[in-house]
Design an enzyme around this catalytic site. Structure first.
Site, mmCIF file in Angstrom:
data_model
loop_
_atom_site.group_PDB
_atom_site.id
_atom_site.type_symbol
_atom_site.label_atom_id
_atom_site.label_comp_id
_atom_site.label_asym_id
_atom_site.label_seq_id
_atom_site.Cartn_x
_atom_site.Cartn_y
_atom_site.Cartn_z
ATOM 1 C CG ASP A 28 1.778 -19.420 40.403
ATOM 2 O OD1 ASP A 28 1.914 -18.555 39.526
ATOM 3 O OD2 ASP A 28 2.351 -20.526 40.363
ATOM 4 C CE LYS A 31 2.937 -12.517 41.505
ATOM 5 N NZ LYS A 31 2.791 -13.915 41.969
ATOM 6 N N GLY A 55 2.909 -15.882 35.191
ATOM 7 C CA GLY A 55 1.603 -16.065 34.565
ATOM 8 C C GLY A 55 0.593 -15.444 35.499
ATOM 9 C CG HIS A 56 0.883 -11.984 36.897
ATOM 10 N ND1 HIS A 56 1.458 -10.785 37.215
ATOM 11 C CD2 HIS A 56 1.719 -12.936 37.411
ATOM 12 C CE1 HIS A 56 2.588 -10.992 37.884
ATOM 13 N NE2 HIS A 56 2.773 -12.293 37.996
ATOM 14 C CD GLN A 237 8.961 -14.367 38.737
ATOM 15 O OE1 GLN A 237 9.660 -13.377 38.776
ATOM 16 N NE2 GLN A 237 8.220 -14.648 37.694
HETATM 17 P P1 GDP Z 1 -0.322 -14.757 40.034
HETATM 18 O O1 GDP Z 1 0.829 -15.345 39.304
HETATM 19 O O2 GDP Z 1 0.039 -14.341 41.428
HETATM 20 O O3 GDP Z 1 -1.013 -13.663 39.291
HETATM 21 O O4 GDP Z 1 -1.380 -15.939 40.217
HETATM 22 P P2 GDP Z 1 -1.842 -16.974 39.070
HETATM 23 O O5 GDP Z 1 -2.746 -16.279 38.138
HETATM 24 O O6 GDP Z 1 -0.691 -17.698 38.501
HETATM 25 O O7 GDP Z 1 -2.590 -18.062 39.950
HETATM 26 C C1 GDP Z 1 -3.673 -17.738 40.742
HETATM 27 C C2 GDP Z 1 -4.869 -18.586 40.268
HETATM 28 O O8 GDP Z 1 -5.894 -18.529 41.231
HETATM 29 C C3 GDP Z 1 -5.490 -18.075 38.991
HETATM 30 O O9 GDP Z 1 -6.037 -19.160 38.278
HETATM 31 C C4 GDP Z 1 -6.604 -17.155 39.489
HETATM 32 O O10 GDP Z 1 -7.676 -17.018 38.555
HETATM 33 C C5 GDP Z 1 -7.064 -17.894 40.703
HETATM 34 N N1 GDP Z 1 -7.550 -17.079 41.811
HETATM 35 C C6 GDP Z 1 -7.120 -15.867 42.252
HETATM 36 N N2 GDP Z 1 -7.791 -15.529 43.383
HETATM 37 C C7 GDP Z 1 -8.627 -16.527 43.654
HETATM 38 C C8 GDP Z 1 -9.563 -16.787 44.706
HETATM 39 O O11 GDP Z 1 -9.725 -16.022 45.639
HETATM 40 N N3 GDP Z 1 -10.248 -17.962 44.650
HETATM 41 C C9 GDP Z 1 -10.097 -18.860 43.640
HETATM 42 N N4 GDP Z 1 -10.801 -19.978 43.661
HETATM 43 N N5 GDP Z 1 -9.221 -18.654 42.639
HETATM 44 C C10 GDP Z 1 -8.505 -17.511 42.655
HETATM 45 P P1 IMO Z 2 4.162 -15.679 38.947
HETATM 46 O O1 IMO Z 2 4.528 -14.243 38.642
HETATM 47 C C1 IMO Z 2 5.414 -19.597 40.401
HETATM 48 C C2 IMO Z 2 9.580 -20.757 39.661
HETATM 49 C C3 IMO Z 2 9.827 -21.890 38.705
HETATM 50 C C4 IMO Z 2 11.113 -22.439 39.280
HETATM 51 C C5 IMO Z 2 11.857 -21.191 39.708
HETATM 52 C C6 IMO Z 2 12.856 -20.665 38.697
HETATM 53 O O2 IMO Z 2 3.127 -16.240 38.040
HETATM 54 O O3 IMO Z 2 3.846 -15.836 40.397
HETATM 55 P P2 IMO Z 2 12.690 -19.429 36.359
HETATM 56 O O4 IMO Z 2 11.931 -19.772 35.128
HETATM 57 O O5 IMO Z 2 12.310 -18.110 36.942
HETATM 58 O O6 IMO Z 2 14.161 -19.558 36.199
HETATM 59 O O7 IMO Z 2 12.260 -20.559 37.418
HETATM 60 O O8 IMO Z 2 10.858 -20.208 39.932
HETATM 61 N N1 IMO Z 2 8.743 -19.654 39.101
HETATM 62 C C7 IMO Z 2 7.475 -19.424 39.450
HETATM 63 N N2 IMO Z 2 6.644 -20.107 40.250
HETATM 64 N N3 IMO Z 2 4.998 -18.451 39.838
HETATM 65 C C8 IMO Z 2 5.819 -17.724 39.058
HETATM 66 O O9 IMO Z 2 5.506 -16.499 38.595
HETATM 67 C C9 IMO Z 2 7.123 -18.226 38.790
HETATM 68 N N4 IMO Z 2 8.165 -17.803 38.055
HETATM 69 C C10 IMO Z 2 9.169 -18.663 38.264
HETATM 70 O O10 IMO Z 2 8.776 -22.822 38.751
HETATM 71 O O11 IMO Z 2 10.848 -23.203 40.428
HETATM 72 MG MG MG Z 3 1.296 -17.109 38.229
#
Ligand code: GDP
Ligand code: IMO
Ligand code: MG
Length: 436
Positions: A28, A31, A55-56, A237
């Site tokens: 998270d 990416k 979840g991207h 991840q």
């Molecule tokens: P990912 O899994 O690495 O793609 O990241 P996620 O989408 O799960 O979580 C990142 C969250 O932060 C999302 O809700 C993005 O919209 C938000 N986000 C990404 N970059 C920034 C930033 O620079 N500032 C803020 N406030 N939110 C951001």
């Molecule tokens: P993105 O790509 C954050 C965590 C789960 C749990 C562990 C194992 O959005 O960054 P799993 O379902 O893979 O067997 O869970 O890994 N986890 C993540 N945490 N971002 C993710 O993906 C994750 N994918 C798995 O919360 O601790």
């Molecule tokens: Mg994510």
């Protein structure tokens, strides 16, 4: 559509190199946003591991979109998006993603390719994930319950079902054989389930998948690189969730590090170019497991609320803490990171001071590296205090307008991990991205 590959071309050593973008913390990091921002510089975006546990999130033109299996380059008009062999696919979730794209008018049919070698998540994989987590009680991993662990277990156990199997006449038979195994496994758990309820939706989703192109993506990618195409591999991840180098057993079941891009796409190590490492200006973790800099107080709560730190896949509150330099250095090392990007700097704007963990106290000894055991009984973070910038960053467009204290923070991190930061992100939107 079938693809013809020219093997003579493949033997050409002067291929383009593929860049890899991955998370350096516990996932998270942002990416999805950065892949979307960088896609205009690439011809192909390829996911190499993980599955719908990811979840991207992308935001542009007021639209917020969360992708789970589909690469984050899908919104660009021309880029080809590849779901690589290292990814595990739940057809039901995949179909939902496709439906959401259709609603937004995204034409994905010509630009989304799936590896024939990618493994399928069966409904019973999800059931086993849930049964296993329930049986672990307070020791649960905190899995996303998407069936990730059981699917990779069947892959390494050589029982798995792959995308390429869908096109064979033995598909249903193979499915039934695997499900029989799973039923036996489930009978060891005290776990109620109703498989009949889940199967029709799964098979319907398999039919929808058939509308997409199943490809030998390792050939496709290598041929493309020889003909000068630019490839960006998108990680899921984060490095601290890697099956080998993460905080085992509280990890995911794939190699999230750079080497995973080689396995998960069929790209040789000497064909990897830049390794782009993404990290948040602080740390978060969702699920169980050690988290050295975790803040279980009002400061942690403040970061969670301002940063909207709730899971993109499960909605669970994310645990929060200060930036952890020894952990970041470790991730830079195991990935061979060539370039860093710092995300969510805007979230720290409300803090007078910012703490950074520079060392750990490891059984009474001061160390600056990530040891084997990062359990709180063994290590305590040692932090240093930096001045906050106390200024809203979200409308800043130019590096020169960034506050001095933030530049100090950037330099502090660059020096500590001996790697340059090329982007500072100041908001979730595409536009809120500052090139350094
Ligand atoms: P990912 O899994 O690495 O793609 O990241 P996620 O989408 O799960 O979580 C990142 C969250 O932060 C999302 O809700 C993005 O919209 C938000 N986000 C990404 N970059 C920034 C930033 O620079 N500032 C803020 N406030 N939110 C951001
Ligand atoms: P993105 O790509 C954050 C965590 C789960 C749990 C562990 C194992 O959005 O960054 P799993 O379902 O893979 O067997 O869970 O890994 N986890 C993540 N945490 N971002 C993710 O993906 C994750 N994918 C798995 O919360 O601790
Ligand atoms: Mg994510």
């Amino acid at each position: 559509m079938t693809f013809a590959f020219n093997l003579n071309l493949l033997l050409n050593k002067k291929a383009m190199k593929a860049d890899v973008l991955l998370g350096l913390q516990w996932g998270d990091e942002g990416k999805g946003k950065i892949v979307d921002v960088l896609t205009p510089d690439y011809d192909i975006i390829a996911r190499f591991q993980g599955g719908p546990n990811a979840g991207h999130t992308l935001e542009f033109n007021g639209i917020k979109h969360v992708l789970h299996t589909i690469p984050s380059g899908i919104f660009h008009p021309t880029a080809i998006n590849i779901v690589g062999n290292g990814v595990v696919i739940d057809p039901v979730i995949f179909k939902k993603e496709l439906d959401a794209l259709t609603k937004l008018g995204v034409d994905f049919k010509s630009k989304l390719l799936i590896s024939k070698r990618a493994h399928l998540i069966l409904p019973t994989h999800r059931l086993i994930d849930a049964a296993s987590e329930a049986a672990k009680g307070k020791n649960k991993i905190g899995s996303t319950l998407k069936g990730i662990g059981p699917t990779y277990m069947d892959k390494t156990g050589r029982n798995g079902l792959r995308i390429g199997d869908i096109e064979t006449k033995e598909f249903k038979e193979k499915y039934d054989t695997l499900v029989e195994k799973h039923k036996q496994l489930l009978s060891f758990y005290n776990f109620d389930y109703n498989l009949q309820e889940l199967e029709p939706t799964w098979f319907e989703a398999i039919e929808s998948l058939k509308e997409l192109q199943f490809v030998d993506t390792e050939h496709y990618l290598n041929t493309a690189m020889v003909s000068g195409k630019r490839v960006l591999a998108e990680g899921a991840q984060g490095s601290l969730l890697d099956i080998d180098f993460g905080s085992y057993p509280f990890v995911t079941s794939s190699n999230t590090i750079c080497a995973g891009a080689c396995n998960g796409l069929g790209i040789a190590p000497n064909k990897i170019g830049n390794v782009i490492g993404i990290f948040k200006a602080y740390c978060t973790r969702v699920g169980s497991g050690p988290f050295p800099t975790e803040l279980e107080d009002e400061v942690g709560e403040k970061i969670r609320q301002i940063g909207r730190e709730f899971g993109s896949t499960t909605g669970r509150p994310r645990r929060t803490g200060w930036l952890d330099i020894p952990a970041l250095k470790y991730a830079v090392m195991v990935n061979g990171v060539t370039e860093l990007m710092m995300m969510k700097a805007d979230i720290l704007s409300d803090f007078e001071t910012i703490e950074v963990c520079t060392h750990y106290n490891f059984n009474g000894q001061v160390i600056d590296y990530l040891p084997y055991n990062i359990d709180p009984n063994y290590i305590k973070p040692i932090t240093t205090t930096l001045k906050g910038w106390n200024k809203d960053l979200t409308a800043i467009e130019n590096k020169n307008d960034l506050p001095n204290e933030l530049m100090e923070y950037v330099r502090f991190i660059e020096k500590a991990v001996d790697t340059k930061i090329s982007i500072v992100s100041v908001g979730p939107d595409r536009k809120q991205t500052i090139r350094m």
